[in-house]
Design a protein around this motif. Structure first.
Motif: not given
Ligand code: CUV
Ligand code: SF4
Length: 630
Positions: A140-146
């Protein structure tokens, strides 16, 4: 406990003078001397009437030469300069926010950076309509950062966080065509508009200045704040100390300076590492002491209680103590003077960012993947430098104050539950605050923000204004160097409640808070935006109707103008103690101090007399109260 007494500006100055004497022994330069060489300043620059955006110029406007070679008049030139100034600040905050998003992308359960506040991440994901169910928090963190990074360059639509504002505010932004689109687009558009032969109409230039500011406050800065919280934890009330007396004679002193918490957090981690502490002892020190300057200091003070050595105009002072083993910097507000100054002492001046490279520094390039190694190398370098201290040059002014900091929006809500009385059943909201304001127990609030500037006796304006305001039952939320001025004076000590009017004093006692609440760094002024937005919603009024104003009495940077613009564009009157470079144009000045009120329901007031500035804010707060009928 010893009796509580504020530290006065005279005491600050006494300490500074002693440090300058210390510096004189080794031929150190300091801003106090350079100011003398630079004054009086260039009038064209001060008034914003010099244009050098094409090589037909530079053109300077005088009564005899009222137009540049291209025919641009003074209003166009001043307006363009103002917009470029804003864009510089907006770019800076937003790029800081972008770096944080990239750090979030590197978050890894086994890596340097973890997700420390998963709840907040999930909350933002839901706000953005991202599916969270059953998802690994790091995915989720990576998705949100993108998604966050796309906010910087998306081709269509406006900023996601604008939805946090009350409906009325959002409508204003749409109506006035100042709702920021992609963050980078507003910066690029500002540069485009101010290119030779584009806009010279003051209205258009000021409008874009507001939009570029909003792309910072409700865009890039908000990204910085929110995702820093996700990575490093959302601040909660915590005890710390402030002023040069936090430096320690018998320990390795590492000063972190700049803005991006990715570096300072890592330095703090390694300074706490038993292996490093043992190494420091081996080298003859009692331990490792990390303290901060400027906003990176605010970041680690808010989350870890790391002491604050000083604010912007004290950055040279930390080196002048002769007890600074390393001053480690990332980006923004760093004096290039630190290079040569560090050479007069044993201090290592360590730059870490490709964005802020300076002569006479040790450059240890820092990045998210190698952050651990980098930080360890820096801490080691500082430890090994301890033995190079010259005892005859060590002079630490023994001055410090206690401070309770860590008032994020979330922790303010939690704290307020303590003042909830029997008539209030809405816990976990700003209702108690609204009731205190509506009943007049608190007259209003002032957001005190921004830098120091040698044009103002350092810290005087911040401290004197805060003292005056709290005595009139006006609560202060503070950030940046203003917050540090407050902490150093003692205004963030809970005992400062005794300096308040009866109403605010009672609130401080009930909630167990100091009268000046530290909300964080400059990007964290976005926290203040969320606070006013929620307060307006719960009071069922428009933001512009709240008895709330913003104030930057000693500001100096482009970032401060970007901030001012988004605060005004959010509907909050903003008071400045230093003039922006617009006095050369009656039209631009007229728009900023009055005309924009027709667009966004707020405007600027500029007043160099600090006492009058305070009176003006108090009068405005009372005017707003009267209009509300409270
Ligand atoms: Ni970002 S912008 S001098 S450190 S507040 Fe301090 Fe705050 Fe101004 Fe810089
Ligand atoms: Fe002069 Fe116009 Fe060129 Fe500016 S844009 S430098 S006013 S000719």
């Amino acid at each position: 406990m010893s009796e509580f007494k504020l530290t006065s500006v005279e005491e600050f100055e006494q300490a500074t003078n002693e440090l300058l004497e210390n510096g004189a022994k080794v031929g150190a330069d300091a801003w106090q001397f350079r100011v003398k060489n630079q004054t009086p300043h260039c009038k064209f620059g001060e008034q914003g009437t010099c244009c050098r955006i094409c090589t037909m110029g530079p053109c300077r406007i005088t009564p005899k030469a009222p137009r540049g070679i291209c025919g641009c008049d003074v209003h166009g030139i001043v307006g363009r300069n103002f917009l470029r100034f804003t864009a510089g600040g907006s770019a800076t905050h937003s790029d800081h926010g972008r770096e944080i998003c990239h750090t979030l992308h590197e978050a890894d359960p086994n890596g340097n950076y973890k997700v420390k506040d998963p709840e907040k991440l999930i909350r933002i994901a839901k706000e953005w309509g991202v599916e969270t169910e059953g998802k690994d928090i790091y995915d989720l963190a990576h998705e949100m950062s993108e998604l966050a990074l796309l906010e910087y360059g998306k081709p269509f639509g406006t900023q996601r966080f604008l939805k946090r504002a009350p409906q009325h505010t959002q409508e204003i932004w749409e109506r006035e065509e100042i709702a920021p689109r992609a963050i980078d687009r507003e910066v690029a558009c500002s540069l485009h508009m101010t290119h030779m032969g584009c806009s010279s109409l003051p209205e258009a230039l000021v409008r874009q200045s507001l939009r570029s500011g909003l792309s910072d406050g409700w865009g890039g800065s908000m990204m910085g704040t929110e995702f820093s919280d996700v990575l490093f934890g959302t601040p909660k009330p915590i005890e710390t100390e402030a002023n040069l007396g936090v430096m320690k004679e018998d320990e390795v002193n590492i000063i972190v300076h700049g803005h991006d918490p990715s570096l300072s957090e890592m330095i703090c981690e390694y300074a706490d590492d038993p292996e490093m502490i043992a190494y420091a002892k081996e080298m003859g020190a009692k331990g490792i002491n990390v303290a901060g300057v400027c906003c990176t200091s605010n970041e680690v003070a808010m989350r870890r209680g790391v002491p604050m050595a000083g604010n912007f105009l004290q950055q040279e002072n930390v080196v002048l103590t002769g007890a600074c083993e390393a001053i480690v910097v990332d980006v923004q507000c760093i004096f290039p003077a630190l290079g040569p100054l560090s050479k007069c002492f044993h201090t290592k001046f360590v730059t870490t960012s490709p964005i802020a490279q300076m002569p006479d520094a040790e450059y240890i390039r820092f990045n998210a993947k190698t952050a651990g190694e980098n930080a360890k190398a820096i801490v080691k370098m500082a430890i090994e430098n301890f033995k190079n201290r010259k005892p005859e040059l060590v002079h630490i002014p023994h001055m410090k104050q206690k401070a309770t900091v860590g008032y994020s929006f979330e922790s303010i809500i939690k704290t307020l539950d303590k003042v909830t009385n029997s008539q209030v059943d809405q816990t976990g909201t700003l209702m108690p605050l609204w009731q205190c304001v509506a009943s007049g127990v608190i007259r209003g609030a002032v957001a005190m923000v921004g830098c120091n500037n040698p044009k103002v006796r350092p810290d005087t304006a911040h401290i004197e204004l805060m003292k005056k305001l709290i005595a009139h039952d006006v609560i202060i939320v503070a950030s940046g160097c203003s917050a540090q001025a407050a902490a150093r004076a003692g205004l963030m000590d809970k005992r400062a409640k005794d300096l308040c009017g009866a109403g605010l004093k009672r609130v401080c006692e009930l909630a167990d808070i100091p009268p000046v609440l530290h909300m964080g760094s400059c990007v964290d002024i976005s926290r203040m935006m969320v606070l006013v937005a929620e307060l307006a919603k719960i009071g069922n009024v428009n933001i512009s109707q709240l008895p709330v104003v913003g104030c930057a009495p000693e500001w100096m940077s482009e970032k401060a103008v970007s901030i001012g613009n988004y605060v005004v564009a959010t509907g909050i009157d903003t008071y400045l103690g230093v003039e922006p470079y617009v006095s050369g144009s009656t039209e631009v000045t007229g728009l900023l101090t009055n005309g924009v009120r027709d667009w966004v329901e707020a405007a600027y007031t500029v007043e160099k007399d600090i006492d009058k500035l305070g009176d003006a804010m108090l009068a405005r707060i009372e005017e707003k109260r009267a209009a509300l009928g409270v």
